[in-house]
Scaffold this active site. Structure first.
Site, mmCIF file in Angstrom:
data_model
loop_
_atom_site.group_PDB
_atom_site.id
_atom_site.type_symbol
_atom_site.label_atom_id
_atom_site.label_comp_id
_atom_site.label_asym_id
_atom_site.label_seq_id
_atom_site.Cartn_x
_atom_site.Cartn_y
_atom_site.Cartn_z
ATOM 1 N N ARG A 1 0.886 -0.958 -0.067
ATOM 2 C CA ARG A 1 0.020 0.034 0.190
ATOM 3 C C ARG A 1 1.048 1.199 0.053
ATOM 4 O O ARG A 1 1.641 1.457 0.971
ATOM 5 C CB ARG A 1 -0.862 -0.053 1.216
ATOM 6 C CG ARG A 1 -1.707 1.267 1.404
ATOM 7 C CD ARG A 1 -2.848 1.248 2.589
ATOM 8 N NE ARG A 1 -4.003 0.503 1.882
ATOM 9 C CZ ARG A 1 -5.097 0.469 2.298
ATOM 10 N NH1 ARG A 1 -5.403 1.508 3.374
ATOM 11 N NH2 ARG A 1 -6.307 0.063 1.882
ATOM 12 N N HIS B 1 -7.450 0.750 -6.323
ATOM 13 C CA HIS B 1 -7.529 -0.098 -5.305
ATOM 14 C C HIS B 1 -8.334 -1.504 -5.913
ATOM 15 O O HIS B 1 -9.524 -1.712 -5.659
ATOM 16 C CB HIS B 1 -8.521 0.481 -4.390
ATOM 17 C CG HIS B 1 -8.490 0.070 -3.118
ATOM 18 N ND1 HIS B 1 -7.604 -1.105 -2.419
ATOM 19 C CD2 HIS B 1 -8.994 0.209 -1.887
ATOM 20 C CE1 HIS B 1 -7.865 -1.406 -1.253
ATOM 21 N NE2 HIS B 1 -8.738 -0.518 -0.796
ATOM 22 N N GLN C 1 -10.171 -3.919 -3.590
ATOM 23 C CA GLN C 1 -11.627 -3.472 -3.143
ATOM 24 C C GLN C 1 -12.763 -3.863 -4.151
ATOM 25 O O GLN C 1 -13.809 -4.276 -3.841
ATOM 26 C CB GLN C 1 -11.465 -1.800 -2.953
ATOM 27 C CG GLN C 1 -12.740 -1.224 -2.374
ATOM 28 C CD GLN C 1 -13.154 -1.687 -0.841
ATOM 29 O OE1 GLN C 1 -12.313 -1.608 -0.184
ATOM 30 N NE2 GLN C 1 -14.226 -2.128 -0.919
ATOM 31 N N ASP D 1 -16.983 7.090 -1.540
ATOM 32 C CA ASP D 1 -15.808 6.910 -1.154
ATOM 33 C C ASP D 1 -15.716 8.405 -0.297
ATOM 34 O O ASP D 1 -16.377 9.409 -0.725
ATOM 35 C CB ASP D 1 -15.051 6.462 -1.906
ATOM 36 C CG ASP D 1 -13.534 6.318 -1.082
ATOM 37 O OD1 ASP D 1 -13.220 6.221 0.058
ATOM 38 O OD2 ASP D 1 -12.459 6.090 -1.805
ATOM 39 N N CYS E 1 -16.609 1.785 0.530
ATOM 40 C CA CYS E 1 -15.514 0.840 0.883
ATOM 41 C C CYS E 1 -14.967 1.065 2.170
ATOM 42 O O CYS E 1 -14.347 0.259 2.772
ATOM 43 C CB CYS E 1 -14.274 1.311 -0.164
ATOM 44 S SG CYS E 1 -13.743 2.994 -0.021
ATOM 45 N N ARG F 1 -13.988 -8.498 1.423
ATOM 46 C CA ARG F 1 -12.638 -8.312 1.314
ATOM 47 C C ARG F 1 -11.708 -9.704 1.635
ATOM 48 O O ARG F 1 -10.884 -9.948 1.039
ATOM 49 C CB ARG F 1 -11.937 -7.165 2.253
ATOM 50 C CG ARG F 1 -12.797 -5.874 1.902
ATOM 51 C CD ARG F 1 -12.271 -5.284 0.318
ATOM 52 N NE ARG F 1 -10.732 -5.322 0.353
ATOM 53 C CZ ARG F 1 -9.941 -4.273 0.660
ATOM 54 N NH1 ARG F 1 -10.580 -3.432 1.249
ATOM 55 N NH2 ARG F 1 -8.587 -4.572 0.360
HETATM 56 N N1 NVA Z 1 -9.965 6.607 -1.473
HETATM 57 C C1 NVA Z 1 -9.699 6.037 -0.111
HETATM 58 C C2 NVA Z 1 -9.791 4.760 0.033
HETATM 59 C C3 NVA Z 1 -9.696 4.163 1.438
HETATM 60 C C4 NVA Z 1 -9.876 2.734 1.555
HETATM 61 C C5 NVA Z 1 -8.098 6.460 0.110
HETATM 62 O O1 NVA Z 1 -7.360 6.419 -0.796
HETATM 63 O O2 NVA Z 1 -7.770 7.259 1.175
HETATM 64 N N1 CP Z 2 -11.559 -0.065 2.225
HETATM 65 C C1 CP Z 2 -10.314 -0.301 2.592
HETATM 66 O O1 CP Z 2 -9.262 -0.599 1.962
HETATM 67 O O2 CP Z 2 -9.968 0.085 4.069
HETATM 68 P P1 CP Z 2 -8.622 0.136 4.708
HETATM 69 O O3 CP Z 2 -8.065 1.298 4.369
HETATM 70 O O4 CP Z 2 -9.121 0.053 6.154
HETATM 71 O O5 CP Z 2 -7.747 -0.995 4.306
#
Ligand code: NVA
Ligand code: CP
Length: 307
Positions: free
Chosen positions: A104, A131, A134, A224, A264, A292
């Site tokens: 990540r 992502h 997801q 989101d 999400c 997930r």
């Molecule tokens: N769009 C959000 C998703 C978190 C799971 C982010 O990147 O922070």
């Molecule tokens: N939806 C998602 O990816 O959640 P986290 O940021 O908690 O992993």
């Protein structure tokens, strides 16, 4: 050919995705089957998370445990990367110990660098651009609700971000129609929209600015956060720009009466989604979160399994 990495949804065929979804459903329905067979016994994945995570990190860890394998969280503290060791050297060394990596990070280019130097599968656990894990869990959740993906309409309201990009690629690949309502300047990347339209997928993608237009006849309404991780410096501006993009009862009422609401998570009640909607009877956000785990097990077995 066995896929090597999971970097984004584009590049997968509908048959590939259907195979993953079938595995995920089977793993979900018959946990005893894999607990006995331990398909990833003796295998270890590394989780390199440069951003916060609850669902992705923990579901990957639990998935490995349930599949008979092991996971290591490689926090930045303590690793030589904090003292300047390169992604290239780290990826090459970790490939000698591990069987897979979940990353990540920020730019997709950083993920690309990990993948280009690793000799083990690299899984995108979220970048600024995509992502995919997801989106695969979202497809499973939609399929469980409707029995099919083809012809289903999803309305995505808010920021044209990583989650939106992967959802576009997944929806179009599976013959769904996706309509995104985003403020001017916050639409999904045109190159991603164009590639989805020009690809093999039979679905359609529409980008508008009015949420009421996007939700017309929608089977699912998805949102989101307005400010993704890494964009915190823009939070104040975004709160103003996105103020008309809340998924609330009035917007849900403009979709099909049977419409279901997706997010999400993590959610910000009172911002991108009203509390009575995310906690209401049309919300399926917890099913998404649970899926997930099941989808990640399927991904791990496909990428790391012996058969
Ligand atoms: N769009 C959000 C998703 C978190 C799971 C982010 O990147 O922070
Ligand atoms: N939806 C998602 O990816 O959640 P986290 O940021 O908690 O992993």
């Amino acid at each position: 050919m066995k896929p090597t990495h999971l970097m984004r949804i584009a590049g997968f065929s509908a048959a590939d995705i259907n195979a993953l979804l079938r595995s995920a459903s089977a793993l979900k329905a018959n946990p005893a089957d894999y607990i006995g067979s331990r398909p990833l016994a003796g295998k270890t994945i590394g989780l390199v998370f440069e951003k916060a995570s609850t669902r992705t990190r923990i579901s990957f860890e639990v998935a490995m445990t349930q599949l008979g394998g092991h996971s290591l969280v490689l926090g930045s503290e303590g690793s030589q990367m904090t003292r300047g060791e390169s992604v290239a050297d780290t990826a090459k060394v970790l490939s000698r110990y591990l069987d897979g990596l979940v990353i990540r990070t920020f730019g997709q280019d950083i993920l690309d660098e990990w993948a280009s130097h690793a000799t083990i599968p690299v899984i995108n656990g979220l970048t600024d651009l995509h992502h995919p894990c997801q989106a695969l869990a979202d497809l499973l959740t939609i399929q469980e609700c409707t029995g099919q993906l083809q012809g289903v309409k999803v309305a995505y309201i808010g920021d044209g971000n990583n989650v939106a990009h992967s959802l576009i690629e997944a929806a179009v690949c599976m013959g769904m129609s996706i309509s995104l309502a985003c403020p001017l300047g916050y639409a999904p990347q045109q190159a991603i929209v164009d590639a989805a339209r020009g690809g093999v997928g039979a679905g359609t993608v529409e980008c508008v600015t009015d949420p009421m237009i996007a939700v017309k006849d929608a089977d699912f309404i998805y949102t989101d956060v307005w400010t993704s991780m890494g964009f915190e410096g823009e939070q104040e501006t975004r709160t103003t720009v996105f103020s008309g993009y809340q998924v609330n009862a009035a917007l849900v009422a403009a979709a099909k009466p049977t419409a279901l609401v997706m997010h999400c998570l993590p959610a910000h009640r009172g911002e991108e989604i009203a509390a009575d909607v995310v906690d209401g009877p049309q919300s399926i956000v917890l099913d998404q979160a649970e899926n997930r785990l099941h989808v990640q097990k399927a991904i791990l077995v496909h990428l790391l399994g012996d058969s």
